[in-house]
Design a protein around this motif. Structure first.
Motif, mmCIF file in Angstrom:
data_model
loop_
_atom_site.group_PDB
_atom_site.id
_atom_site.type_symbol
_atom_site.label_atom_id
_atom_site.label_comp_id
_atom_site.label_asym_id
_atom_site.label_seq_id
_atom_site.Cartn_x
_atom_site.Cartn_y
_atom_site.Cartn_z
ATOM 1 N N VAL A 1 0.835 -1.201 0.000
ATOM 2 C CA VAL A 1 0.000 0.000 0.000
ATOM 3 C C VAL A 1 0.873 1.254 0.000
ATOM 4 C CG1 VAL A 1 -1.676 1.332 1.333
ATOM 5 C CG2 VAL A 1 -1.929 -1.160 1.142
ATOM 6 N N THR A 2 1.901 1.238 0.843
ATOM 7 C CA THR A 2 2.781 2.400 0.973
ATOM 8 C C THR A 2 3.411 2.780 -0.363
ATOM 9 O OG1 THR A 2 3.313 1.805 3.246
ATOM 10 C CG2 THR A 2 4.885 3.207 2.092
ATOM 11 N N VAL A 3 3.920 1.778 -1.071
ATOM 12 C CA VAL A 3 4.608 2.035 -2.327
ATOM 13 C C VAL A 3 3.648 2.638 -3.345
ATOM 14 C CG1 VAL A 3 5.653 0.862 -4.294
ATOM 15 C CG2 VAL A 3 6.433 0.366 -1.992
ATOM 16 N N ARG A 4 2.436 2.126 -3.370
ATOM 17 C CA ARG A 4 1.437 2.670 -4.287
ATOM 18 C C ARG A 4 1.189 4.150 -3.982
ATOM 19 N NH1 ARG A 4 -3.762 3.125 -3.501
ATOM 20 N NH2 ARG A 4 -4.021 1.466 -1.955
ATOM 21 N N VAL A 5 1.020 4.465 -2.689
ATOM 22 C CA VAL A 5 0.740 5.854 -2.315
ATOM 23 C C VAL A 5 1.958 6.747 -2.577
ATOM 24 C CG1 VAL A 5 0.044 7.393 -0.438
ATOM 25 C CG2 VAL A 5 -0.942 5.089 -0.601
ATOM 26 N N PHE A 6 3.160 6.271 -2.235
ATOM 27 C CA PHE A 6 4.378 7.057 -2.523
ATOM 28 C C PHE A 6 4.477 7.347 -4.028
ATOM 29 C CE2 PHE A 6 7.184 5.488 1.298
ATOM 30 C CZ PHE A 6 6.489 6.344 2.141
ATOM 31 N N ASN A 7 4.194 6.348 -4.852
ATOM 32 C CA ASN A 7 4.307 6.555 -6.301
ATOM 33 C C ASN A 7 3.250 7.526 -6.822
ATOM 34 O OD1 ASN A 7 6.605 5.025 -6.885
ATOM 35 N ND2 ASN A 7 5.439 3.128 -7.097
ATOM 36 N N GLU A 8 2.075 7.520 -6.189
ATOM 37 C CA GLU A 8 1.012 8.428 -6.632
ATOM 38 C C GLU A 8 1.260 9.869 -6.185
ATOM 39 O OE1 GLU A 8 -2.588 5.104 -6.513
ATOM 40 O OE2 GLU A 8 -2.636 6.806 -5.122
ATOM 41 N N ARG A 9 1.627 10.038 -4.897
ATOM 42 C CA ARG A 9 1.714 11.388 -4.321
ATOM 43 C C ARG A 9 3.127 11.882 -4.153
ATOM 44 N NH1 ARG A 9 -2.322 13.030 -0.466
ATOM 45 N NH2 ARG A 9 -4.220 11.898 -0.881
ATOM 46 N N GLY A 10 4.081 11.018 -4.391
ATOM 47 C CA GLY A 10 5.460 11.384 -4.071
ATOM 48 C C GLY A 10 5.734 11.133 -2.597
ATOM 49 N N TYR A 11 6.981 10.817 -2.271
ATOM 50 C CA TYR A 11 7.337 10.544 -0.881
ATOM 51 C C TYR A 11 7.094 11.778 -0.016
ATOM 52 C CZ TYR A 11 10.258 9.650 3.212
ATOM 53 O OH TYR A 11 10.717 9.515 4.487
ATOM 54 N N ASP A 12 7.569 12.950 -0.475
ATOM 55 C CA ASP A 12 7.411 14.182 0.300
ATOM 56 C C ASP A 12 5.945 14.531 0.511
ATOM 57 O OD1 ASP A 12 10.115 14.635 0.621
ATOM 58 O OD2 ASP A 12 10.281 15.854 -1.193
ATOM 59 N N GLY A 13 5.122 14.229 -0.480
ATOM 60 C CA GLY A 13 3.721 14.620 -0.412
ATOM 61 C C GLY A 13 2.846 13.647 0.354
ATOM 62 N N THR A 14 3.435 12.582 0.913
ATOM 63 C CA THR A 14 2.654 11.566 1.632
ATOM 64 C C THR A 14 2.829 11.725 3.138
ATOM 65 O OG1 THR A 14 2.964 9.995 -0.196
ATOM 66 C CG2 THR A 14 2.278 9.085 1.922
#
Lengths: 194, 194
Positions: free
Chosen positions: B18-31
């Motif tokens: 789940v984390t990787v999906r969200v990082f890829n969608e929003r960017g690490y900084d934006g999560t």
């Protein structure tokens, strides 16, 4: 005017150069007119004197990259001759345009999004890709490109290779004038010695 | 536990997905941890039960991609034989790992930044690139790769080609099993028919 040379010299051209740098650093979504005003050192109203807003700046910037790319397709070496030679010309020139217009092409390659301008840019990129894919198909049909790499995949790998230059090329890097040839050799002849 | 199967089933593994999906969608900084909690459907304290925070999740995620990549370099076909064959094995397997671990490798390729974990990931990527660049150099020295593409550039074009798959490959796409071979053919033999 002589009293304010810096300000008087601000043109759409120089405003675009600043805009593209800021868009590439912060992302288009993450950039405000305030950011652009600060980076350019001119007031927001001065910017609005030139353009209607952020989205028009994006259109001008990616339009510059797209125009340079589409111009390639009309060059004599892209329109006459064997398909494989026309394709090789397009690949080499695409690399040249990428290096010459680096920030503009970088911005174009990063466009993803939902504004009308972003959709327009994505569609123009797809048009360009299709035009090149047709050339790949013609070269395969003529027996000039290997048939065991599917044309659509070949097109993607060609663009993947050329576009990867934006990941590491920095303006002024030594040997840049040899890069387009090296990219074309890599893509058409491969790395293996014969 | 039988009353809360979904919750009980949450492991670091599924949290990472789940984390990787969200990082890829929003960017690490934006999560934020809040975003992760919402996407995973578990409380923040449940996440903190597994990891210390966002940066540890990033380390686990990119570590998974890096471990898979470094493992390639120790495979028998990467350590014995002619340098050009070892290199071709590494290129083909790198493409395989990219496809098999797509979201993790995508995240790794997007890492830019200043946290210790991002710096560590960038350094491990550089280590991997250097190991491959040595193999390229060995193959050039052995006369197995063309000498008119400079080894460092050849390495960059190889990675540029392989890594470009993340731009368009979607899991489950037809013919994916042929992609690593096609990429290796493109890079070593080139597109031109002989």
């Amino acid at each position: 005017m002589a009293d304010h040379p810096a300000r008087a010299a601000y043109t759409v051209e120089s405003l675009l150069a600043v805009t593209v740098r800021v868009f590439n650093e912060r992302g288009y979504d993450g950039t405000s007119m305030e950011d652009l005003s600060r980076a350019a050192g001119i007031s927001k109203s001065s910017i609005y004197h030139h353009v209607r807003g952020k989205e028009e700046l994006l259109r001008l910037a990616v339009g510059r990259a797209l125009d340079a790319l589409f111009t390639i397709l009309d060059e004599p070496d892209a329109t006459a001759g064997r398909p494989v030679d026309r394709l090789e010309h397009v690949v080499r020139r695409t690399a040249e345009v990428l290096l010459a217009e680096l920030p503009y092409v970088t911005l174009l390659l990063r466009v993803r999004g939902n504004t009308a301008t972003e959709q327009w840019a994505l569609e123009r990129r797809r048009d360009f890709d299709h035009r090149v894919a047709e050339l790949v198909q013609d070269a395969v049909t003529a027996g000039q490109l290997r048939a065991d790499v599917e044309p659509r995949l070949a097109t993607r790998l060609l663009f993947g290779t050329v576009n990867s230059l934006v990941e590491w090329y920095r303006p002024g890097q030594r040997g840049a004038e040899h890069l387009p040839d090296a990219v074309a050799r890599f893509a058409f002849e491969g790395l293996r010695a014969r």
